[in-house]
Motif scaffolding. Sequence first.
Motif, PDB file in Angstrom:
ATOM      1  N   ILE A  15       0.838  -1.205   0.000  1.00 53.82           N
ATOM      2  CA  ILE A  15       0.000   0.000   0.000  1.00 53.82           C
ATOM      3  C   ILE A  15       0.875   1.258   0.000  1.00 53.82           C
ATOM      4  O   ILE A  15       0.566   2.253  -0.663  1.00 53.82           O
ATOM      5  CB  ILE A  15      -0.987  -0.014   1.196  1.00 53.82           C
ATOM      6  N   LEU A  18       2.167   1.676  -3.434  1.00 57.79           N
ATOM      7  CA  LEU A  18       1.103   2.162  -4.330  1.00 57.79           C
ATOM      8  C   LEU A  18       0.878   3.659  -4.125  1.00 57.79           C
ATOM      9  O   LEU A  18       0.781   4.431  -5.081  1.00 57.79           O
ATOM     10  CB  LEU A  18      -0.205   1.395  -4.069  1.00 57.79           C
ATOM     11  N   LEU A  19       0.811   4.059  -2.843  1.00 54.70           N
ATOM     12  CA  LEU A  19       0.616   5.488  -2.551  1.00 54.70           C
ATOM     13  C   LEU A  19       1.791   6.309  -3.076  1.00 54.70           C
ATOM     14  O   LEU A  19       1.619   7.451  -3.519  1.00 54.70           O
ATOM     15  CB  LEU A  19       0.442   5.702  -1.045  1.00 54.70           C
TER      16      LEU A  19
ATOM     17  N   GLY B 166      -6.741   4.470  -0.683  1.00 54.50           N
ATOM     18  CA  GLY B 166      -5.621   3.666  -1.169  1.00 54.50           C
ATOM     19  C   GLY B 166      -5.867   2.181  -0.954  1.00 54.50           C
ATOM     20  O   GLY B 166      -5.585   1.351  -1.819  1.00 54.50           O
ATOM     21  N   VAL B 167      -6.464   1.869   0.210  1.00 56.28           N
ATOM     22  CA  VAL B 167      -6.764   0.461   0.515  1.00 56.28           C
ATOM     23  C   VAL B 167      -7.818  -0.072  -0.456  1.00 56.28           C
ATOM     24  O   VAL B 167      -7.710  -1.190  -0.963  1.00 56.28           O
ATOM     25  CB  VAL B 167      -7.256   0.326   1.975  1.00 56.28           C
ATOM     26  N   LEU B 169      -8.390   0.999  -3.432  1.00 54.54           N
ATOM     27  CA  LEU B 169      -7.769   0.837  -4.755  1.00 54.54           C
ATOM     28  C   LEU B 169      -6.878  -0.405  -4.799  1.00 54.54           C
ATOM     29  O   LEU B 169      -6.877  -1.148  -5.786  1.00 54.54           O
ATOM     30  CB  LEU B 169      -6.949   2.079  -5.106  1.00 54.54           C
ATOM     31  N   LEU B 170      -6.140  -0.601  -3.717  1.00 53.10           N
ATOM     32  CA  LEU B 170      -5.240  -1.759  -3.703  1.00 53.10           C
ATOM     33  C   LEU B 170      -6.049  -3.059  -3.709  1.00 53.10           C
ATOM     34  O   LEU B 170      -5.723  -4.006  -4.427  1.00 53.10           O
ATOM     35  CB  LEU B 170      -4.333  -1.706  -2.464  1.00 53.10           C
TER      36      LEU B 170
END
Lengths: 563, 192
Positions: A15, A18-19, B166-167, B169-170
């Motif tokens: 994560i 990704l961020l 973000g979570v 999306l992940l």
Amino acid sequence: MSDVDNANEKHPDEITLLLYVERQLEREAAHEVSLHTQTCTRCLTLLRALDRESRLLTRSMVEEDEPLPARLTEFHDKAKRSMQWIWGVVFGLAVLGVYALYTGYIEPWEQQLEQAGFGGSNLVSLLVFQGAFWKGWQSMVTLVELVAVMSIAGFGLFAIRRYLRRGAALAVVFASLGLIASFAPRSSASEFRNAQTVEIKKDQTIKGDLFATGEIVHVAGTVDGDVYIAGKQVEVSGHVTGDVICACQSLRISGQVDGNVRSALNNLTITGSVGHSVTCFSETLTLDPGGKIGKSLTSFSESLNVGGSLGRDLLAFFKSGVVEGNIGGDLRTKGGSLRIADSASIDGKASWIGDNPAEVASGAKLASPLEYKKFEHRSGADRGAGYYVWRVIWAAAFILFGLVLISVMPLFSREATDNVENVGASFGLGVLVAFAVPIAAVIACVTVVGLFVGLSSLFLWYASLYFAQIIVGAAVGQWILGRAHETWGLIGRMTVGVILLRAGMALPYLGTWLKIAVIVWGIGAISLAIYRRLQPVMAPSIPAVPTAPLSAPLPPNTTVGGI
Amino acid sequence: MPGITEPKDLIVRVRAGDTQAWGDLYREYAPAMFRFCRRALPTREDAEDATMEIFMKLREKLARFDTDRSFTAWLYKVAANHCWDMLRRRKARHDKDTEDVEELPLEAPEPNQLERLIEERTGEEVRKALSKLGARARMALVMRYYSDMSYDEIADALGVRRPFVGVVLLRARHELRQALTENNALAVGGTR
């Protein structure tokens, strides 16, 4: 770069990576990730994979894989907008036109037919419920019901389609069909006969309706129901307790029919008795001196001879007519010549519209003197101001009709209008369709099974005569005002075009030819649009989307793996 | 936004009642909007209906639109809200969408495997896999990677707190990888 995958090294989780790729990390955290990926091959690989994944997602989503559906291309035209005052005027004139049509044409006809024994309080009930001529539909009631239910179900599904998943929609359709099937009536007692020669023998009795087709059909026995016949030579010498519906070359009724006789044929001869009314479209109709009709006779024949007895009215249109028998009600006739013989008696009013006065024998017994009105052949020169006023009203009605059609079918109307410019194809196809369709429809009507298709085709063909003028009008409007890109623009151009066309059609002599040309042209354009719609559509080629380079700029002041 | 420039002049004309301008605006944005709905909603029919409804809303709301803002961003926000409302109303979301995103276990992929998985994937394969995702996952990916919406905008549309976008999306990516793997396995199995 070196691998530092030892146990003490703390790797950023997915994560965080990704961020980082998404530029959502705080500056400090992003810097840490940047430093880490300079020394960690594993995290650098994952970072790059995530970045590539982002690009793959974007690329696959923005690809133009489907063209905009036709339903959406014209959607903006349907957005609500205020009606301009002109449409109010047009609507008012159109309502006036419909009223005039009803009072001028339909209502007198309705009254005449009512007097002729059809009954009914309005035209719709006359046609659908009271009109015994349509009793033939009763045999097809299951089919009609099925079509009606399926149509309603179709409209219903269309209306609620957004709330249905595909599977649910299919389930609804099949459940509906199952429901309809479960309500289907049990097999009726109808009897079907099809042969070169069909004969119901004298001692034979059929309980229920009889459907017979053959070159020669002879009903000598008893039919306890209605009789439907399509044939060449037909004779009913037996007893029919219901109606006789017949399309044939010649029909002879020498027996007894308790109900009505409805026929379209060449020759009809009645020497026996008909309990109710007779309606006939024929070349010749003869009611022999021994023949009897309990109620009314409505005839559209070239030659009519009424020698027998008629219980009620005679409504007839003919070239030459002779009345020698007894008419219990009124006589209403129109045609070329009429002769009322010595032996004739008419108990009600008698009227005659023709080119010459009727020839009435001195011995004829008439309850009241024959009213004679000379048939008026109107010519273009006789046109008064009223004629032109009505032309304006009719033009407004046309525009309203066009407005509705173009609003309901904007895309199809545009396609048909565009086809008008394809003069050769439209005219060629127009000639074919304008003349072939009614012929084919009439042929289809001869058979009982094809009656529904034939009548529907005739109705659609008749409607297309008007739609054709709208389409050509729209094309003319576009030639004058330029091409329209919106539905309301097309309606405006149609208005201009229709006004011009109707003005042209009002011209003496030339107008008739113009009208024929416009109708043929328009029907061709409509047919061409339908034809093209039925052709399989090839999907436009999808333009290739260039693949984005995989080297994306990373957050400012950061590096990836020291690169 | 994908290949679209700001139509300030058109908006001014539409507000003034220019129907031609409305037609131009529609023609300019309808294809992109249809694609958005096509990606976000389960069926083509849904996408067509939604596109029409979004433009009807747009016509009503355009008078209140602040022309200093980005029109395309605003339009996608309207579209995202509409599609998400549509999905919520129908309760068409997959069960996993109702799970608490805070408790989602996420196993990090093996980097080389992920590289191989996404290598040479076609857009068509991804779109096919996308259609198998839960509504929330699909919406999140479409908003982020088609409309380029910010995390704040996505949080607002989906009704989740900003830190969890973000979570979401992940997790959506994990679902997508799973679907791609299954598709790939099916394709390989089918060729045997």
